[in-house]
Scaffold this active site. Structure first.
Site, PDB file in Angstrom:
ATOM      1  N   GLY B  69      -6.573  -3.002  -5.871  1.00 14.21           N
ATOM      2  CA  GLY B  69      -7.530  -1.900  -5.847  1.00 14.21           C
ATOM      3  C   GLY B  69      -7.554  -1.080  -4.563  1.00 14.21           C
ATOM      4  N   GLN B  70      -6.663  -1.397  -3.612  1.00 18.94           N
ATOM      5  CA  GLN B  70      -6.621  -0.618  -2.373  1.00 18.94           C
ATOM      6  C   GLN B  70      -6.415   0.856  -2.687  1.00 18.94           C
ATOM      7  OE1 GLN B  70      -7.088  -1.990   0.590  1.00 18.94           O
ATOM      8  NE2 GLN B  70      -7.152  -4.052  -0.254  1.00 18.94           N
ATOM      9  N   LYS B  71      -6.936   1.675  -1.808  1.00 21.99           N
ATOM     10  CA  LYS B  71      -6.857   3.121  -2.019  1.00 21.99           C
ATOM     11  C   LYS B  71      -5.420   3.549  -2.300  1.00 21.99           C
ATOM     12  CE  LYS B  71     -10.237   5.799   0.055  1.00 21.99           C
ATOM     13  NZ  LYS B  71     -10.869   5.914   1.353  1.00 21.99           N
TER      14      LYS B  71
END
Lengths: 350, 184
Positions: B69-71
């Protein structure tokens, strides 16, 4: 002759009637058999096909429903807000049903028919959206606009716990959310900030907007958020889940944790004990070293936080902006042993 | 019996579903996945890429995709949309500062055409933390009641304790099953 004639005619008559009956009968029988066979075949064929799986049926049903919805959209009276909402709701449901019908029918439709139907669906949907915007204008950024309203409320509402705030509305929740962080320090400059174990035990701790501060947290929070920090030195006991670092510059961070997630951080040294892995994202000049701080009782705190003191993966740093395997990321380095800080009592601003 | 009926019967026999798990970083997606699968959750690192688990539950074969889910990974989410039966959106209920981010990401996802047929399950995770928001507060903040395009449900859960994970997944399976397996 007459007798003969009679004799002759009778059998002839008989013959005639016989042939007159016989021949058509066999033809009739064959015809009958043929018809029956055809009927049987038709029945078999009909039993194999379903009426609903014919494109004619689809087209007529689809178009009828489409027209009905269009009429609803154009002719309904939308002046009354409640009624309009109800009508729109009904139209939405009908459009959804129609879409489902289309989806179910896709298998036996031709490409062209599918495209046509989908185009009509899109048209319907967009005219519904237009109508909805017109009749029930949406509060675009519900969050902020309601926020403005929330500030008019009397001040005490801010002190409500999140449980009661939850039924007031999303905006207030988020508003209150920040103040509910009972734990941590915000908006400070040139200060020494200290918290003891019982204050932060298994809590969510937030450190934000600090400049030139020295922070010591002698305990084990559940999560530590470090946000908008400049020229600070932050030391913390074992964090049982993750440490979240965002917008940090020229600082020194020291803590043990299960996960370290670092974002938008530059020129920062991190002395970390991490039992899984550390990650960096949009960072530059981040330098890592193993955790070296200690205080009385830190071993018990490791146990409370559930961290294994013998397992430190501080060199396993994943850079989300550097996915090339083999070449090390240019965004982080290891602090050479000679440059590492070993005593934490007299370093940094005080 | 029509072709469509036959196809549905075939799919029924397989009873296979594809679930896609998304959410902001640190929401607890991988932890939910591992916990659900009965694995150790104490050594999980931030997900660089994705994890897939295939497991049997209530006679269904579930393919669960857990994408980081990291940017910087969010732009890759769309590579996983195809033929998703159920979308699991995981929220860190204690991370109040990023709830607005969370709402935006979710609403962008729901516009996605390839997810149009998917059922949405929202996990309000980390209910075990003392400072976490209730599932009703999350529902409010994420404006879930405005969602008209998908079947949805929100369940408060804790990946660490495993509380309510089954409840959520069972609801998701029932909803999907009702849609794709028993339409006849």
């Amino acid at each position: 002759m007459a007798a003969l004639g009679v004799e002759v005619t009778v059998p002839k008559d008989d013959g005639e009637t016989n042939t007159a009956v016989n021949v058509p009968e066999s033809v009739l029988r064959r015809d009958q058999a043929r018809l029956e066979e055809a009927e049987r075949r038709r029945n078999v064929k009909e039993s194999q096909t379903v009426k609903e799986e014919k494109s004619d049926f689809f087209t007529s049903t689809f178009n009828a429903e489409k027209t009905a919805v269009e009429e609803m959209l154009s002719s309904s009276n939308f002046s009354d807000r409640d009624k309009a909402a109800k009508t729109l709701e009904e139209i939405t449901v009908r459009i959804q049903q129609l879409q489902k019908f289309l989806n179910d029918s896709m298998l036996f439709l031709t490409q062209y028919e599918i495209r046509q139907a989908q185009a009509s669906m899109q048209k319907l949907q967009s005219s519904l959206d237009e109508k909805r915007d017109l009749v029930l204008p949406k509060k675009k950024f519900a969050f902020r606009s309601r926020n403005a309203g929330a500030t008019k409320q009397p001040e005490p509402s801010k002190q409500t716990t999140d449980k009661s705030a939850s039924d007031v509305g999303g905006t207030v929740v988020v508003d209150a959310a920040i103040s509910v962080y009972q734990c941590g320090f915000s908006n400070a400059e040139n200060q020494v900030l200290i918290m003891q174990a019982e204050e932060i035990q298994q809590k969510d701790v937030l450190l934000s907007h600090l400049t030139n501060c020295k922070v010591k947290l002698y305990g084990c929070p559940s999560t530590l958020h470090i946000k908008n920090i400049r020229s600070c030195e932050i030391l913390c006991g074992p964090v049982s889940s993750s440490v979240f670092v965002d917008q940090c510059t020229d600082s020194t961070l020291v803590f043990p944790c299960q996960q370290l997630r670092t974002h938008n951080t530059t020129a920062t040294q991190i002395y970390v004990h991490v039992t899984s892995r550390a990650i960096i994202e949009d960072c530059r000049e981040v330098r890592f070293a193993p955790f070296t701080w200690t205080y009385p009782g830190i071993h018990d705190h490791f146990k409370v936080a559930g961290l294994d003191p013998d397992r430190n993966n501080w060199t396993d740093v994943d850079d989300f902006n550097w996915l090339a395997a083999g070449t090390p990321s240019p965004n982080w380095t290891v602090i050479p042993e000679t440059e590492r800080i070993s005593s934490w009592d007299f370093v940094g601003p005080s | 019996m029509g072709l469509l009926t036959i196809l549905k019967k075939m799919k029924h026999k397989e009873r296979e579903m594809r679930l896609l798990m998304l959410g902001l970083d640190n929401a607890g997606k991988t932890t939910i996945l591992k916990k659900f699968n009965g694995q150790d959750v104490s050594t999980i690192s931030p997900t660089l890429g994705f994890n897939i688990e295939t497991l049997e539950h209530r006679g269904f074969k579930l393919n669960i995709w857990d994408v980081g889910g990291q940017k910087s990974l969010r732009s890759y989410w769309r590579n996983y949309f195809e033929s998703t039966d159920g979308l699991v959106w995981v929220v860190d209920s204690a991370d109040r500062l990023r709830l607005e981010d969370c709402r935006k990401e979710l609403s962008t996802l729901l516009l996605e055409e390839r997810l149009a047929g998917a059922t949405l399950l929202v996990f309000a995770n980390k209910q075990d933390l003392p400072g976490s928001l209730s599932k009703d507060a999350i529902r409010e903040v994420l404006a879930l009641d405005d969602i008209k395009t998908h079947h949805w449900c929100i369940v408060g859960c804790s990946a660490v304790t495993g509380e309510n994970l089954l409840t959520g997944v069972d609801w998701l399976l029932d909803d999907i099953a009702a849609r794709i397996f028993t339409a006849d």
